[in-house]
Design a protein around this motif. Structure first.
Motif, PDB file in Angstrom:
ATOM      1  N   VAL A 123       0.975  -1.326   0.132  1.00  0.00           N
ATOM      2  CA  VAL A 123       0.043  -0.013   0.007  1.00  0.00           C
ATOM      3  C   VAL A 123       0.904   1.239  -0.041  1.00  0.00           C
ATOM      4  O   VAL A 123       2.073   1.025   0.722  1.00  0.00           O
ATOM      5  N   PRO A 124       0.337   2.306  -0.562  1.00  0.00           N
ATOM      6  CA  PRO A 124       1.316   3.528  -0.699  1.00  0.00           C
ATOM      7  C   PRO A 124       1.669   3.954   0.735  1.00  0.00           C
ATOM      8  O   PRO A 124       0.776   4.210   1.712  1.00  0.00           O
ATOM      9  N   GLN A 125       2.886   4.551   0.892  1.00  0.00           N
ATOM     10  CA  GLN A 125       3.463   4.809   2.137  1.00  0.00           C
ATOM     11  C   GLN A 125       2.481   6.313   2.392  1.00  0.00           C
ATOM     12  O   GLN A 125       3.033   7.193   1.534  1.00  0.00           O
ATOM     13  N   GLY A 181      -0.439   7.039   2.388  1.00  0.00           N
ATOM     14  CA  GLY A 181      -1.683   7.090   1.782  1.00  0.00           C
ATOM     15  C   GLY A 181      -2.875   7.184   2.820  1.00  0.00           C
ATOM     16  O   GLY A 181      -2.915   6.610   3.875  1.00  0.00           O
ATOM     17  N   SER A 213      -4.247   3.707   3.230  1.00  0.00           N
ATOM     18  CA  SER A 213      -3.220   2.729   3.429  1.00  0.00           C
ATOM     19  C   SER A 213      -3.434   2.069   4.677  1.00  0.00           C
ATOM     20  O   SER A 213      -3.733   0.724   4.501  1.00  0.00           O
ATOM     21  N   TRP A 267      -4.978  -1.897   4.756  1.00  0.00           N
ATOM     22  CA  TRP A 267      -4.115  -2.991   5.253  1.00  0.00           C
ATOM     23  C   TRP A 267      -4.815  -3.829   6.452  1.00  0.00           C
ATOM     24  O   TRP A 267      -5.115  -4.969   6.508  1.00  0.00           O
TER      25      TRP A 267
END
Length: 363
Positions: A45-47, A49, A52, A56
């Motif tokens: 997942v985009p750091q 975001g 995110s 998760w």
């Protein structure tokens, strides 16, 4: 991830939005001003975001259902298995832990999640002198790799040792605070005492107080180390006095207590504190003004947490007696009666939490 969304009923525009979000993603590296070429990636997942953390949590929501024989504690991508067993049940406990570790590995292979077994560690907790535990024989295995045993483990930033003392945790926080103050001291006249005080409040003390509701039961000698760091900060800041750390620990515990009473904590914490009940016999809501005045004159608490004293036996450990569960009774009774009356009449303790914390931290 998309497959799990479909199984849970996500469809239409919402599913197409996430498909677009997960497709055509690229990353590159910038080092010393030089940018690498782009590389397409299809996992993670985009750091930073906004979605995110939620994605998760959704992705691993079925992982706890795979754990059959142990307790699972998870926060973000940090998962910890706990197994409590009697002295004679060591081998069966090891077998059950290994079975749960196999289930975790199978879950990862099914959902294409890669674990790092070399970063998985175990710790055996016991206060007995001869615990009869032999790491060379009592093996735990995760995804084909033997798990090493440690005397200390860091779980979500909190250090636990094999005796469940707070020495290592407090030692690390004390060292971190001393190093930070050393940096400030070397700045000399480049910063004012007021600036030093502000830096200490926001960047040093905040780190030293991480998890303080947990280590409130630490030995006085360990807590004195934190007080020594704050004393040095007061000297560097020209004699500015800060709120006592003991009062701030009480304030943090009161905030947690308010959330427990309002049912805002996770189920595991609520189950751990079944004795948190309110005794309101001193307050008659139909005639609360007279009763309230009489109680104030006699310094009697209108509302108090009950069943805390009963959790202690005659020969309980002093460390447990200083812990949050047993300190809750005293901390709650330090709150002024007028605040407790507001919490009781309104049926919510969260809205008086900040006022109660300010009262405790200013003592």
């Amino acid at each position: 991830m998309l497959k799990k969304m479909e199984v849970c009923g996500c469809s239409g525009n919402a599913l197409r939005l996430f498909k677009s979000y997960f497709s055509e993603r690229y990353l590159h590296v910038v080092a010393m001003g030089i940018q690498s070429g782009r590389k397409k990636f299809t996992a993670g997942v985009p750091q930073g975001g906004i979605w995110s953390p939620k994605m998760w949590n959704f992705y691993i929501q079925d992982l706890p259902c795979r754990i059959m024989l142990s307790l699972l504690f998870k926060y973000a991508d940090d998962c910890t298995l706990l197994k409590v067993f009697e002295p004679g049940a060591r081998q069966s406990a090891l077998m059950e832990l290994n079975d749960d570790l196999k289930r975790v590995a199978r879950w990862g292979r099914r959902w294409k999640t890669t674990f790092e077994p070399s970063k998985t560690h175990a710790m055996f907790v016991s206060n007995t002198r001869d615990n009869g535990f032999y790491p060379a024989i009592d093996r735990l295995q995760f995804d084909g790799v033997y798990v090493g045993y440690e005397n200390e483990l860091k779980v979500v930033g909190v250090i636990y040792d094999h005796k469940l003392t707070w020495g290592p945790m407090l030692a690390e926080m004390t060292g971190r605070g001393r190093r930070a103050l050393g940096y400030l001291n070397r700045l000399g006249r480049l910063v004012t005492p007021y600036d030093i005080a502000q830096v200490y409040r926001y960047f040093v003390r905040s780190k030293m107080e991480y998890g303080n509701a947990s280590y409130i039961g630490a030995a006085k000698s360990h807590l004195a180390r934190l007080d020594a760091v704050q004393g040095r900060a007061e000297r560097l800041s020209g004699g500015i006095l800060f709120q006592p750390l003991a009062g701030r620990r009480d304030a943090a515990c009161f905030g947690l207590l308010c959330k427990i009473l309002d049912g805002q904590c996770v189920r595991a914490l609520l189950d751990m504190c079944p004795g948190f009940e309110l005794d309101t016999t001193a307050l008659d809501l139909h005639d609360h003004n007279t009763r309230f005045q009489q109680a104030q004159e006699r310094s009697i608490g209108l509302v108090r947490v009950t069943n805390m004293r009963d959790t202690l036996r005659d020969k309980s450990l002093m460390s447990f007696e200083r812990s949050f569960i047993c300190r809750a009774y005293d901390i709650f009774n330090m709150i002024p009666n007028d605040l407790k009356k507001k919490g009781l009449i309104n049926g919510s303790w969260s809205h008086i939490m900040k006022d109660g914390q300010r009262h405790l931290s200013s003592r």
